[in-house]
Design a protein around this motif. Structure first.
Motif, PDB file in Angstrom:
ATOM      1  N   HIS A  38       0.865  -1.191   0.000  1.00 28.22           N
ATOM      2  CA  HIS A  38       0.000   0.000   0.000  1.00 28.22           C
ATOM      3  C   HIS A  38       0.898   1.236   0.000  1.00 28.22           C
ATOM      4  O   HIS A  38       1.856   1.326   0.770  1.00 28.22           O
ATOM      5  CB  HIS A  38      -0.908   0.009   1.230  1.00 28.22           C
ATOM      6  CG  HIS A  38      -1.965   1.054   1.164  1.00 28.22           C
ATOM      7  ND1 HIS A  38      -1.707   2.377   1.408  1.00 28.22           N
ATOM      8  CD2 HIS A  38      -3.281   0.964   0.859  1.00 28.22           C
ATOM      9  CE1 HIS A  38      -2.819   3.067   1.269  1.00 28.22           C
ATOM     10  NE2 HIS A  38      -3.796   2.223   0.929  1.00 28.22           N
ATOM     11  N   ASN A  41       1.903   2.860   3.330  1.00 30.60           N
ATOM     12  CA  ASN A  41       2.571   2.074   4.370  1.00 30.60           C
ATOM     13  C   ASN A  41       4.061   2.340   4.345  1.00 30.60           C
ATOM     14  O   ASN A  41       4.695   2.343   3.291  1.00 30.60           O
ATOM     15  CB  ASN A  41       2.301   0.579   4.182  1.00 30.60           C
ATOM     16  CG  ASN A  41       2.961  -0.230   5.276  1.00 30.60           C
ATOM     17  OD1 ASN A  41       4.057  -0.731   5.099  1.00 30.60           O
ATOM     18  ND2 ASN A  41       2.295  -0.325   6.398  1.00 30.60           N
ATOM     19  N   PHE A  70      -6.959   1.925   3.956  1.00 28.04           N
ATOM     20  CA  PHE A  70      -6.480   0.552   3.806  1.00 28.04           C
ATOM     21  C   PHE A  70      -7.288  -0.402   4.683  1.00 28.04           C
ATOM     22  O   PHE A  70      -7.665  -1.489   4.243  1.00 28.04           O
ATOM     23  CB  PHE A  70      -4.996   0.455   4.171  1.00 28.04           C
ATOM     24  CG  PHE A  70      -4.535  -0.967   4.318  1.00 28.04           C
ATOM     25  CD1 PHE A  70      -4.319  -1.759   3.198  1.00 28.04           C
ATOM     26  CD2 PHE A  70      -4.346  -1.520   5.570  1.00 28.04           C
ATOM     27  CE1 PHE A  70      -3.918  -3.083   3.328  1.00 28.04           C
ATOM     28  CE2 PHE A  70      -3.948  -2.844   5.713  1.00 28.04           C
ATOM     29  CZ  PHE A  70      -3.728  -3.622   4.588  1.00 28.04           C
ATOM     30  N   SER A  73     -10.366  -1.656   3.097  1.00 24.99           N
ATOM     31  CA  SER A  73     -10.217  -2.106   1.710  1.00 24.99           C
ATOM     32  C   SER A  73     -10.400  -3.619   1.586  1.00 24.99           C
ATOM     33  O   SER A  73     -10.270  -4.367   2.562  1.00 24.99           O
ATOM     34  CB  SER A  73      -8.837  -1.725   1.180  1.00 24.99           C
ATOM     35  OG  SER A  73      -7.834  -2.511   1.813  1.00 24.99           O
ATOM     36  N   HIS A  76      -7.202  -5.527   2.621  1.00 23.39           N
ATOM     37  CA  HIS A  76      -7.034  -5.769   4.046  1.00 23.39           C
ATOM     38  C   HIS A  76      -7.950  -6.885   4.518  1.00 23.39           C
ATOM     39  O   HIS A  76      -7.557  -7.717   5.339  1.00 23.39           O
ATOM     40  CB  HIS A  76      -7.312  -4.491   4.846  1.00 23.39           C
ATOM     41  CG  HIS A  76      -7.098  -4.676   6.314  1.00 23.39           C
ATOM     42  ND1 HIS A  76      -8.125  -4.602   7.210  1.00 23.39           N
ATOM     43  CD2 HIS A  76      -5.984  -4.950   7.036  1.00 23.39           C
ATOM     44  CE1 HIS A  76      -7.650  -4.814   8.432  1.00 23.39           C
ATOM     45  NE2 HIS A  76      -6.355  -5.023   8.341  1.00 23.39           N
TER      46      HIS A  76
END
Length: 105
Positions: A38, A41, A70, A73, A76
């Motif tokens: 991501h 991140n 995230f 999402s 995730h």
């Protein structure tokens, strides 16, 4: 990290079912790119506590809104689904890093 660009940190404490620790570690490593790929991140770490079956997962993010994006999402959800069978419990704490100091080593 500069002070005007604070890091948003997520700390998970996970209790893993007895006897599943090694498989959990392998699975965490195998699916970790779902987090680190991501763009917001900044990295993540898995640490094994000295307390039996307890692990800590720390991840750093550019900011809270991007982490929450995230967190909700499909990527995730898929990541969590793969790790969920190992968990018997856990908690999540979030925080803003105030200062970071590197060591000499």
């Amino acid at each position: 990290m500069s002070q005007d660009q604070p890091v948003f940190r997520v700390l998970l404490r996970m209790q893993i079912h007895a006897g599943m620790e090694e498989e959990f570690e392998r699975t965490w490593y195998q699916v970790g790119k779902a987090v680190t790929d991501h763009p917001a991140n900044l990295g993540q770490w898995l640490a094994k506590s000295q307390e039996e079956g307890v692990y800590f997962i720390m991840s750093d993010w550019t900011d809270e809104p991007r982490f929450r994006e995230f967190e909700h999402s499909d990527g995730h959800l898929e990541h969590r689904t793969k790790l969920h069978p190992f968990r018997s419990g856990g908690t999540m704490d979030t925080m803003n890093v105030v200062y970071a100091m590197g060591g000499k080593g």
